[in-house]
Scaffold this motif. Structure first.
Motif: not given
Ligand code: ZN
Ligand code: ZN
Ligand code: ZN
Lengths: 490, 201
Positions: A69-94
């Motif tokens: 499904y990912i290969k066929r483009g059904y999903f968007d993908i994001t790292p679970a923790v964003i590091t730039e510009p500062k740390l941010k949890c993509r799941r709980c937004l902490n």
């Protein structure tokens, strides 16, 4: 939540839209594939992932399937923790730095960061990924759903008015605040407006900060809304793989949703940890669809919430009377000097002891609230000496539900508790004492909620609520004043 | 570590850290859990195994700790036992050798849990073992365990020849792991090999 907080949230939210894999091209080509190869996503997969944000490597489905499904483009993908510009949890937004742990990761061979704030849902590092089902073409703007509404109860005039007002707000996609005293029958007010939303094909979420409240609401909603799938989500609940049109969830579980709900109802909007925890507030904003209305329901709205309601012109309903029409029990004060010292001398302060003996003699169930677990645990054996069925409960107590049930069934005469039982529970004819009402954990809203446990039953509409204290605080006075004010309303 | 710890790592209660002269002079490691959580762990009073020292009994609190540390991979919990491990091992004359993880398991867990415990306690150690199989000893029957030919390979043999060694593991259950490691090291020429575990299961 202040206006500024909300606008900040909106801004952040826009900044952190899913990092898609070259969005436009991927989605258009996947649509071509859909037609060309006749690749139709399985309804089960689509249903499960719609509106959810989930760990790529840890779904209820075989990994190969997910990868297809990912290969066929059904999903968007994001790292679970964003590091730039500062740390941010993509799941709980902490974004609070102290809640991130950085370490050398043996998997990616780099410095990795994970968020401790939502770790109980499974640790997610900056080298882990989350997947989100791509937005669909709007479901032909909501097919109507088949819902059975099987509630036969009757609303009071006040409840009916609030229900109508809420319905109007939801139809106009406008936020709404229901300010109703403890025991006004808030849940019944929600039934008709939720029914109308479900019938229109909308997806509805009722979020509450406490697992206990989810557990209490779930059977009631199941009884009222038959024919549709309802999920109750809380820590420890099973993952259901179906699509639920109505979801009851602790605010924590909202972390797993994004852009999912057409109507958001936040019950007990003032309760810990919702009031405190900005990440949870952000989770509410993240879980709803962009313009979906939020309805806040509470007995003790914060000044901030009231101001926001006024400034942003939300709908507003106010109910000062309980469903049975009787006045709210008003707390009385009783000095209990140096109660802490007395407990540590292995004694129950005399006035409190008298109060308990009176309850036992009158055969009235009772709750005694303590400011700290430590003091409560010190006191428990002393009370058990008077009456062996007395027990204590706190937030980490695995047998909490059972003990409350036993109090309700009259198998226990009384319970000692921390503020964990301040809301959501109803026990017929319960009498309530607060020990150390002057302690800072007992804010005016906590005291109002605690007082609200008394006299909820139509056949026992009154009862004793006493604040034992070592000095009267502003919060105590504030609580008493607000309760008296409510009683003056017609 | 990332920054000073101000809240109990296990229950989030605020810690009353003292940063007095005494702490600075004696360079004690920071307190990381509150007294309430600390008292839930129970020390082993009397050692039960020949040649093995264990610090704590396995109980509810320990089960919870292991779940969070090893299963939820909350690496910061390596610091929960920093002070006691430091106290116990700071004057250790023997060469400290942690039981290693299999490379594949290490990748999944993302960190080596014994190494991290020792690092948090500022105890120097050296790796002289390589884990050969990634099978779980606990999942095997006694029969199978006894038949397992060799769990570890010894590396840098010259450095341990004739040496007194201390093997460190998290939990002592059947003793199989420690025994395998001990046998391998003795065969490679170590003089003595003893065991040290955080928990006695
Ligand atoms: Zn998080
Ligand atoms: Zn990594
Ligand atoms: Zn603690």
């Amino acid at each position: 939540m202040s206006t500024t907080t909300i606008s900040i949230i909106k801004k952040h939210y826009r900044l952190f839209r899913p990092i898609s894999t070259s969005k436009s091209t991927a989605s258009s080509s996947s649509q071509k594939h859909t037609r060309y190869y006749g690749f139709i996503p399985e309804p089960a997969i689509k249903n499960f992932f719609t509106g959810r944000i989930w760990s790529r490597m840890n779904t209820p489905y075989p990994q190969s399937k997910i990868e297809t499904y990912i290969k066929r483009g059904y999903f968007d993908i994001t790292p679970a923790v964003i590091t730039e510009p500062k740390l941010k949890c993509r799941r709980c937004l902490n974004e609070q730095r102290p809640k991130f742990i950085s370490f050398h990761c043996a998997k990616c061979q780099k410095t990795c960061h994970y968020c401790r704030h939502c770790i109980t849902m499974g640790r997610m590092c900056s080298c882990d990924e989350l997947i989100m089902w791509k937005k669909e073409q709007p479901r032909s703007r909501m097919q109507k759903s088949q819902v059975d509404f099987t509630w036969t109860g009757k609303l009071t005039v006040h409840q009916q008015k609030a229900a109508d007002e809420l319905l109007t707000s939801l139809k106009q996609n406008r936020n709404h605040l229901i300010h109703a005293v403890c025991g006004a029958g808030k849940t019944e007010i929600l039934f008709a407006p939720i029914y109308a939303s479900l019938k229109a094909g909308k997806r509805v979420c009722v979020a509450t900060p406490r697992t206990d409240v989810v557990l209490e609401l779930y059977p009631r909603f199941q009884q009222v809304f038959q024919q549709i799938t309802i999920h109750a989500l809380y820590g420890g609940a099973q993952n259901d793989t179906q699509f639920a049109q109505l979801i009851l969830a602790t605010t924590h579980q909202l972390y797993r949703f994004e852009n999912a709900f057409d109507v958001m109802i936040v019950d007990e909007a003032d309760a810990f940890p919702y009031t405190y925890d900005e990440a949870l507030q952000r989770a509410v904003m993240k879980a709803r669809k962009a313009k979906a209305p939020i309805a806040f329901v509470t007995a003790t709205p914060s000044t901030k919430l009231l101001i926001q309601q006024r400034n942003e012109k939300w709908g507003y309903s106010f109910i000062a009377r309980r469903f049975h029409g009787q006045l709210l029990p008003v707390p009385r004060y009783q000095a209990l000097w140096n109660y802490e010292k007395v407990f540590y001398k292995e004694k129950i302060p005399q006035k409190l002891k008298n109060w308990v003996e009176q309850r036992l003699q009158n055969q009235q169930p009772f709750l005694i609230f303590f400011p700290t677990i430590e003091l409560m645990e010190q006191a428990t054996p002393l009370f058990q000496h008077i009456e062996p069925t007395i027990e204590s409960v706190h937030s980490e107590d695995p047998d909490r539900k059972e003990k409350v049930m036993q109090l309700r069934n009259e198998e226990r005469k009384g319970l000692l508790t921390t503020t964990i039982l301040e809301r959501g529970i109803t026990i017929k004819n319960v009498q309530v004492a607060v020990v150390g009402a002057d302690n800072p954990v007992f804010t005016s809203s906590a005291l109002i909620q605690i007082s609200g446990r008394v006299g909820r039953n139509m056949h026992y509409p009154s009862g004793d609520i006493v604040f034992f204290h070592h000095g009267i605080t502003m919060e105590m006075d504030q609580a008493r004043k607000k309760i008296l004010e409510m009683n003056y309303y017609e | 570590m990332n920054k000073p710890i101000q809240h109990c790592l296990l229950c989030e209660r605020e810690l009353n850290q003292s940063f007095g002269w005494e702490e600075l002079l004696r360079k004690t490691l920071p307190q990381t859990i509150c007294p309430r959580c600390e008292q839930r762990f129970h020390r082993v009073e009397q050692q039960q195994e020949e040649g093995v020292v264990s610090l704590y009994h396995y109980n509810e609190a320990m089960k919870d700790f292991l779940h969070r540390y090893k299963f939820l991979h909350d690496i910061v919990l390596a610091h929960v036992f920093n002070r006691i491990l430091h106290e116990q091992l700071k004057n250790e004359k023997r060469l400290v050798i942690p039981i290693p993880m299999h490379l594949e398991n290490l990748k999944t867990r993302t960190f080596a849990h014994i190494d991290e415990l020792l690092k948090a306690a500022s105890i120097p150690f050296a790796h002289h073992l390589i884990k050969l199989s990634n099978e779980q000893q606990a999942l095997k029957t006694r029969e199978q365990r006894l038949q397992t030919p060799q769990l570890f390979e010894v590396v840098n043999v010259t450095e341990i020849k004739g040496g007194n060694l201390l093997l460190v593991d998290d939990i002592y259950t059947t003793g199989t792991t420690l025994n395998h490691a001990k046998r391998a090291l003795l065969q490679a020429g170590a003089k003595t090999v003893k065991g040290f575990t955080l928990i006695h299961g």
